[in-house]
Motif scaffolding. Structure first.
Motif, mmCIF file in Angstrom:
data_model
loop_
_atom_site.group_PDB
_atom_site.id
_atom_site.type_symbol
_atom_site.label_atom_id
_atom_site.label_comp_id
_atom_site.label_asym_id
_atom_site.label_seq_id
_atom_site.Cartn_x
_atom_site.Cartn_y
_atom_site.Cartn_z
ATOM 1 N N GLU A 48 0.816 -1.208 0.000
ATOM 2 C CA GLU A 48 0.000 0.000 0.000
ATOM 3 C C GLU A 48 0.857 1.269 0.000
ATOM 4 O O GLU A 48 0.570 2.233 -0.704
ATOM 5 C CB GLU A 48 -0.926 -0.020 1.210
ATOM 6 C CG GLU A 48 -1.960 1.067 1.217
ATOM 7 C CD GLU A 48 -2.958 0.900 2.349
ATOM 8 O OE1 GLU A 48 -3.619 1.897 2.658
ATOM 9 O OE2 GLU A 48 -3.078 -0.204 2.903
ATOM 10 N N GLU A 49 1.937 1.247 0.774
ATOM 11 C CA GLU A 49 2.784 2.446 0.881
ATOM 12 C C GLU A 49 3.594 2.720 -0.391
ATOM 13 O O GLU A 49 4.162 3.807 -0.548
ATOM 14 C CB GLU A 49 3.707 2.360 2.097
ATOM 15 C CG GLU A 49 4.616 1.163 2.137
ATOM 16 C CD GLU A 49 4.003 -0.073 2.779
ATOM 17 O OE1 GLU A 49 4.755 -1.039 2.969
ATOM 18 O OE2 GLU A 49 2.796 -0.099 3.085
ATOM 19 N N ASP A 50 3.639 1.781 -1.332
ATOM 20 C CA ASP A 50 4.347 1.999 -2.601
ATOM 21 C C ASP A 50 3.699 3.095 -3.432
ATOM 22 O O ASP A 50 4.310 3.615 -4.360
ATOM 23 C CB ASP A 50 4.408 0.706 -3.414
ATOM 24 C CG ASP A 50 5.299 -0.350 -2.773
ATOM 25 O OD1 ASP A 50 6.130 0.000 -1.909
ATOM 26 O OD2 ASP A 50 5.141 -1.533 -3.120
ATOM 27 N N ILE A 51 2.490 3.460 -3.090
ATOM 28 C CA ILE A 51 1.795 4.519 -3.825
ATOM 29 C C ILE A 51 2.522 5.860 -3.670
ATOM 30 O O ILE A 51 2.506 6.686 -4.584
ATOM 31 C CB ILE A 51 0.309 4.616 -3.402
ATOM 32 C CG1 ILE A 51 -0.496 5.378 -4.462
ATOM 33 C CG2 ILE A 51 0.160 5.241 -2.023
ATOM 34 C CD1 ILE A 51 -1.990 5.258 -4.279
ATOM 35 N N LEU A 52 3.189 6.050 -2.539
ATOM 36 C CA LEU A 52 3.938 7.297 -2.328
ATOM 37 C C LEU A 52 5.100 7.412 -3.303
ATOM 38 O O LEU A 52 5.313 8.465 -3.911
ATOM 39 C CB LEU A 52 4.430 7.384 -0.885
ATOM 40 C CG LEU A 52 3.340 7.402 0.181
ATOM 41 C CD1 LEU A 52 3.947 7.340 1.574
ATOM 42 C CD2 LEU A 52 2.468 8.633 0.024
ATOM 43 N N ALA A 53 5.861 6.338 -3.471
ATOM 44 C CA ALA A 53 6.972 6.344 -4.426
ATOM 45 C C ALA A 53 6.465 6.486 -5.854
ATOM 46 O O ALA A 53 7.069 7.183 -6.674
ATOM 47 C CB ALA A 53 7.804 5.072 -4.274
ATOM 48 N N ALA A 54 5.340 5.832 -6.164
ATOM 49 C CA ALA A 54 4.754 5.935 -7.501
ATOM 50 C C ALA A 54 4.335 7.374 -7.794
ATOM 51 O O ALA A 54 4.548 7.882 -8.902
ATOM 52 C CB ALA A 54 3.558 4.996 -7.624
ATOM 53 N N THR A 55 3.775 8.040 -6.797
ATOM 54 C CA THR A 55 3.364 9.440 -6.964
ATOM 55 C C THR A 55 4.578 10.328 -7.192
ATOM 56 O O THR A 55 4.567 11.210 -8.058
ATOM 57 C CB THR A 55 2.557 9.910 -5.742
ATOM 58 O OG1 THR A 55 1.416 9.059 -5.603
ATOM 59 C CG2 THR A 55 2.101 11.350 -5.897
ATOM 60 N N GLN A 56 5.640 10.075 -6.446
ATOM 61 C CA GLN A 56 6.865 10.862 -6.617
ATOM 62 C C GLN A 56 7.459 10.648 -8.011
ATOM 63 O O GLN A 56 7.877 11.607 -8.662
ATOM 64 C CB GLN A 56 7.887 10.497 -5.546
ATOM 65 C CG GLN A 56 9.119 11.367 -5.581
ATOM 66 C CD GLN A 56 10.062 11.082 -4.425
ATOM 67 O OE1 GLN A 56 9.935 10.091 -3.719
ATOM 68 N NE2 GLN A 56 11.022 11.956 -4.240
ATOM 69 N N ARG A 57 7.469 9.409 -8.487
ATOM 70 C CA ARG A 57 7.971 9.133 -9.846
ATOM 71 C C ARG A 57 7.131 9.864 -10.897
ATOM 72 O O ARG A 57 7.665 10.414 -11.865
ATOM 73 C CB ARG A 57 7.965 7.629 -10.135
ATOM 74 C CG ARG A 57 9.066 6.862 -9.449
ATOM 75 C CD ARG A 57 9.170 5.431 -9.964
ATOM 76 N NE ARG A 57 7.974 4.630 -9.725
ATOM 77 C CZ ARG A 57 7.749 3.933 -8.614
ATOM 78 N NH1 ARG A 57 8.625 3.951 -7.625
ATOM 79 N NH2 ARG A 57 6.636 3.218 -8.496
#
Length: 119
Positions: A66-75
């Motif tokens: 679930e927390e991978d969404i933060l890295a995806a948003t940053q990318r």
């Protein structure tokens, strides 16, 4: 654990476009039409510069947690900044929104199909 699919939108407005930049964007408007908008890994830009200076990038990404969404948003934000910067397009205050499709509510047809599988 299965992969989660994320949809990220990065939006805001063009700022300080030169006459040539505006003409270039208008000439390529058909490629970036809102009706052609799609979430893609490389990002899809849409705008209607004739109506207003707003734009939206749509990105598709994935992650295991679930927390991978933060890295995806940053990318996604970095990719949007790079695309704009590589072309010298000014912009103001990028804003992002992200959705984890594994958390999205099921539609009527999806609920019906899930109920039929359970029978």
């Amino acid at each position: 654990m299965s992969a989660r699919t994320f949809r990220i939108t990065v939006r805001r407005v063009f700022d300080g476009l030169t006459t040539d930049q505006r003409a270039e964007l208008l000439a390529r408007a058909a490629e970036h039409d809102v009706l052609q908008a799609a979430f893609t890994p490389e990002g899809h830009l849409s705008y209607d510069l004739a109506a207003r200076a707003a734009f939206t990038f749509r990105f598709a990404d994935s992650g295991e947690h679930e927390e991978d969404i933060l890295a995806a948003t940053q990318r996604a934000e970095e990719a949007a900044r790079k695309w704009l910067g590589d072309r010298g397009y000014g912009y103001k205050n990028l804003r992002s929104g992200a959705e984890d499709l594994s958390q999205a509510p099921l539609g009527k047809r999806q609920r019906r199909a899930a109920a039929q599988k359970g029978q």
